[in-house]
Design a protein around this motif. Structure first.
Motif, PDB file in Angstrom:
ATOM      1  N   ALA A   1       0.829  -1.211   0.000  1.00  0.00           N
ATOM      2  CA  ALA A   1       0.000   0.000   0.000  1.00  0.00           C
ATOM      3  C   ALA A   1       0.860   1.256   0.000  1.00  0.00           C
ATOM      4  O   ALA A   1       1.956   1.275   0.560  1.00  0.00           O
ATOM      5  CB  ALA A   1      -0.905  -0.006   1.222  1.00  0.00           C
ATOM      6  N   PRO A   2       0.361   2.313  -0.629  1.00  0.00           N
ATOM      7  CA  PRO A   2       1.089   3.583  -0.623  1.00  0.00           C
ATOM      8  C   PRO A   2       1.405   4.016   0.806  1.00  0.00           C
ATOM      9  O   PRO A   2       0.566   3.890   1.703  1.00  0.00           O
ATOM     10  CB  PRO A   2       0.113   4.565  -1.283  1.00  0.00           C
ATOM     11  N   GLY A   3       2.622   4.471   1.029  1.00  0.00           N
ATOM     12  CA  GLY A   3       3.039   4.915   2.347  1.00  0.00           C
ATOM     13  C   GLY A   3       3.675   3.822   3.192  1.00  0.00           C
ATOM     14  O   GLY A   3       4.249   4.103   4.231  1.00  0.00           O
ATOM     15  N   ARG A   4       3.570   2.576   2.758  1.00  0.00           N
ATOM     16  CA  ARG A   4       4.184   1.471   3.500  1.00  0.00           C
ATOM     17  C   ARG A   4       5.489   1.100   2.813  1.00  0.00           C
ATOM     18  O   ARG A   4       5.544   0.970   1.601  1.00  0.00           O
ATOM     19  CB  ARG A   4       3.248   0.267   3.535  1.00  0.00           C
ATOM     20  N   GLU A   5       6.560   0.941   3.586  1.00  0.00           N
ATOM     21  CA  GLU A   5       7.884   0.702   3.011  1.00  0.00           C
ATOM     22  C   GLU A   5       8.132  -0.750   2.610  1.00  0.00           C
ATOM     23  O   GLU A   5       8.971  -1.019   1.759  1.00  0.00           O
ATOM     24  CB  GLU A   5       8.965   1.155   3.985  1.00  0.00           C
ATOM     25  N   THR A   6       7.437  -1.693   3.213  1.00  0.00           N
ATOM     26  CA  THR A   6       7.713  -3.105   2.940  1.00  0.00           C
ATOM     27  C   THR A   6       6.432  -3.838   2.562  1.00  0.00           C
ATOM     28  O   THR A   6       5.326  -3.386   2.841  1.00  0.00           O
ATOM     29  CB  THR A   6       8.317  -3.800   4.185  1.00  0.00           C
ATOM     30  N   PHE A   7       6.627  -4.994   1.947  1.00  0.00           N
ATOM     31  CA  PHE A   7       5.501  -5.878   1.686  1.00  0.00           C
ATOM     32  C   PHE A   7       5.073  -6.505   2.998  1.00  0.00           C
ATOM     33  O   PHE A   7       5.873  -6.673   3.915  1.00  0.00           O
ATOM     34  CB  PHE A   7       5.888  -6.966   0.678  1.00  0.00           C
ATOM     35  N   GLN A   8       3.809  -6.862   3.098  1.00  0.00           N
ATOM     36  CA  GLN A   8       3.281  -7.437   4.329  1.00  0.00           C
ATOM     37  C   GLN A   8       2.813  -8.856   4.052  1.00  0.00           C
ATOM     38  O   GLN A   8       2.065  -9.091   3.115  1.00  0.00           O
ATOM     39  CB  GLN A   8       2.105  -6.584   4.829  1.00  0.00           C
ATOM     40  N   HIS A   9       3.281  -9.807   4.860  1.00  0.00           N
ATOM     41  CA  HIS A   9       2.876 -11.200   4.677  1.00  0.00           C
ATOM     42  C   HIS A   9       1.969 -11.697   5.797  1.00  0.00           C
ATOM     43  O   HIS A   9       1.419 -12.781   5.708  1.00  0.00           O
ATOM     44  CB  HIS A   9       4.101 -12.107   4.563  1.00  0.00           C
ATOM     45  N   GLU A  10       1.830 -10.917   6.845  1.00  0.00           N
ATOM     46  CA  GLU A  10       1.020 -11.334   7.987  1.00  0.00           C
ATOM     47  C   GLU A  10       0.268 -10.142   8.547  1.00  0.00           C
ATOM     48  O   GLU A  10       0.751  -9.018   8.536  1.00  0.00           O
ATOM     49  CB  GLU A  10       1.917 -11.934   9.069  1.00  0.00           C
ATOM     50  N   THR A  11      -0.930 -10.413   9.053  1.00  0.00           N
ATOM     51  CA  THR A  11      -1.735  -9.392   9.713  1.00  0.00           C
ATOM     52  C   THR A  11      -2.542 -10.097  10.796  1.00  0.00           C
ATOM     53  O   THR A  11      -2.307 -11.260  11.091  1.00  0.00           O
ATOM     54  CB  THR A  11      -2.635  -8.651   8.694  1.00  0.00           C
ATOM     55  N   SER A  12      -3.479  -9.417  11.397  1.00  0.00           N
ATOM     56  CA  SER A  12      -4.363 -10.028  12.392  1.00  0.00           C
ATOM     57  C   SER A  12      -5.792  -9.578  12.115  1.00  0.00           C
ATOM     58  O   SER A  12      -6.025  -8.597  11.403  1.00  0.00           O
ATOM     59  CB  SER A  12      -3.956  -9.612  13.806  1.00  0.00           C
ATOM     60  N   VAL A  13      -6.723 -10.265  12.716  1.00  0.00           N
ATOM     61  CA  VAL A  13      -8.120  -9.863  12.576  1.00  0.00           C
ATOM     62  C   VAL A  13      -8.295  -8.444  13.112  1.00  0.00           C
ATOM     63  O   VAL A  13      -8.946  -7.610  12.482  1.00  0.00           O
ATOM     64  CB  VAL A  13      -9.063 -10.863  13.278  1.00  0.00           C
ATOM     65  N   ALA A  14      -7.675  -8.130  14.244  1.00  0.00           N
ATOM     66  CA  ALA A  14      -7.792  -6.782  14.811  1.00  0.00           C
ATOM     67  C   ALA A  14      -7.283  -5.721  13.841  1.00  0.00           C
ATOM     68  O   ALA A  14      -7.915  -4.673  13.672  1.00  0.00           O
ATOM     69  CB  ALA A  14      -7.031  -6.691  16.132  1.00  0.00           C
ATOM     70  N   GLU A  15      -6.147  -5.980  13.187  1.00  0.00           N
ATOM     71  CA  GLU A  15      -5.611  -5.013  12.234  1.00  0.00           C
ATOM     72  C   GLU A  15      -6.576  -4.800  11.065  1.00  0.00           C
ATOM     73  O   GLU A  15      -6.739  -3.670  10.589  1.00  0.00           O
ATOM     74  CB  GLU A  15      -4.263  -5.481  11.695  1.00  0.00           C
ATOM     75  N   GLN A  16      -7.223  -5.854  10.617  1.00  0.00           N
ATOM     76  CA  GLN A  16      -8.165  -5.737   9.510  1.00  0.00           C
ATOM     77  C   GLN A  16      -9.431  -5.004   9.920  1.00  0.00           C
ATOM     78  O   GLN A  16      -9.950  -4.180   9.177  1.00  0.00           O
ATOM     79  CB  GLN A  16      -8.481  -7.115   8.924  1.00  0.00           C
ATOM     80  N   ILE A  17      -9.919  -5.280  11.120  1.00  0.00           N
ATOM     81  CA  ILE A  17     -11.107  -4.590  11.626  1.00  0.00           C
ATOM     82  C   ILE A  17     -10.854  -3.080  11.685  1.00  0.00           C
ATOM     83  O   ILE A  17     -11.715  -2.279  11.347  1.00  0.00           O
ATOM     84  CB  ILE A  17     -11.505  -5.118  13.023  1.00  0.00           C
ATOM     85  N   ASN A  18      -9.645  -2.718  12.091  1.00  0.00           N
ATOM     86  CA  ASN A  18      -9.336  -1.308  12.307  1.00  0.00           C
ATOM     87  C   ASN A  18      -8.738  -0.590  11.107  1.00  0.00           C
ATOM     88  O   ASN A  18      -8.779   0.641  11.056  1.00  0.00           O
ATOM     89  CB  ASN A  18      -8.393  -1.167  13.501  1.00  0.00           C
ATOM     90  N   GLY A  19      -8.194  -1.312  10.133  1.00  0.00           N
ATOM     91  CA  GLY A  19      -7.486  -0.613   9.074  1.00  0.00           C
ATOM     92  C   GLY A  19      -7.783  -1.020   7.645  1.00  0.00           C
ATOM     93  O   GLY A  19      -7.305  -0.375   6.717  1.00  0.00           O
ATOM     94  N   ASN A  20      -8.569  -2.050   7.421  1.00  0.00           N
ATOM     95  CA  ASN A  20      -8.855  -2.484   6.058  1.00  0.00           C
ATOM     96  C   ASN A  20      -9.920  -1.574   5.460  1.00  0.00           C
ATOM     97  O   ASN A  20     -11.014  -1.445   6.008  1.00  0.00           O
ATOM     98  CB  ASN A  20      -9.314  -3.947   6.042  1.00  0.00           C
ATOM     99  N   VAL A  21      -9.617  -0.958   4.328  1.00  0.00           N
ATOM    100  CA  VAL A  21     -10.560  -0.013   3.727  1.00  0.00           C
ATOM    101  C   VAL A  21     -11.727  -0.706   3.039  1.00  0.00           C
ATOM    102  O   VAL A  21     -12.735  -0.070   2.744  1.00  0.00           O
ATOM    103  CB  VAL A  21      -9.867   0.944   2.723  1.00  0.00           C
TER     104      VAL A  21
END
Length: 97
Positions: free
Chosen positions: A18-38
């Motif tokens: 995603a724009p503004g992120r420096e690295t690729f992401q291979h892992e997340t959590s349900v909490a991160e998705q609830i709070n940040g997935n557009v």
């Protein structure tokens, strides 16, 4: 997915960095998705999601790497078998799209 416990770890199949992120992401959590997935987050209804995706998807072209990706994904991450010359190829139709 959002019905799982918030601490549940999710391993991504792909990431477009995603724009503004420096690295690729291979892992997340349900909490991160609830709070940040557009696209999918707590509080969005199915109708709102379908409307948003339908409108957005209508503006997008075919992903640049979809043809080679499908050839690997349909084999669960394995490359296509080698041809008679021993070489492995990802094939791209030149006169189809």
């Amino acid at each position: 997915m959002l019905a799982l416990p918030e601490q549940t770890r999710l391993f991504l199949c792909h990431d477009y960095k995603a724009p503004g992120r420096e690295t690729f992401q291979h892992e997340t959590s349900v909490a991160e998705q609830i709070n940040g997935n557009v696209h999918v987050h707590k509080g969005i209804s199915e109708d709102e999601f379908v409307k948003m995706r339908t409108e957005r998807d209508a503006t997008l072209g075919m992903p640049r790497l979809i043809i080679p990706s499908v050839q690997v994904n349909m084999r669960a991450g394995e490359m296509p078998p080698a041809e008679e010359n021993g070489q492995v190829y990802l094939k791209v139709p030149l006169n189809f799209f």
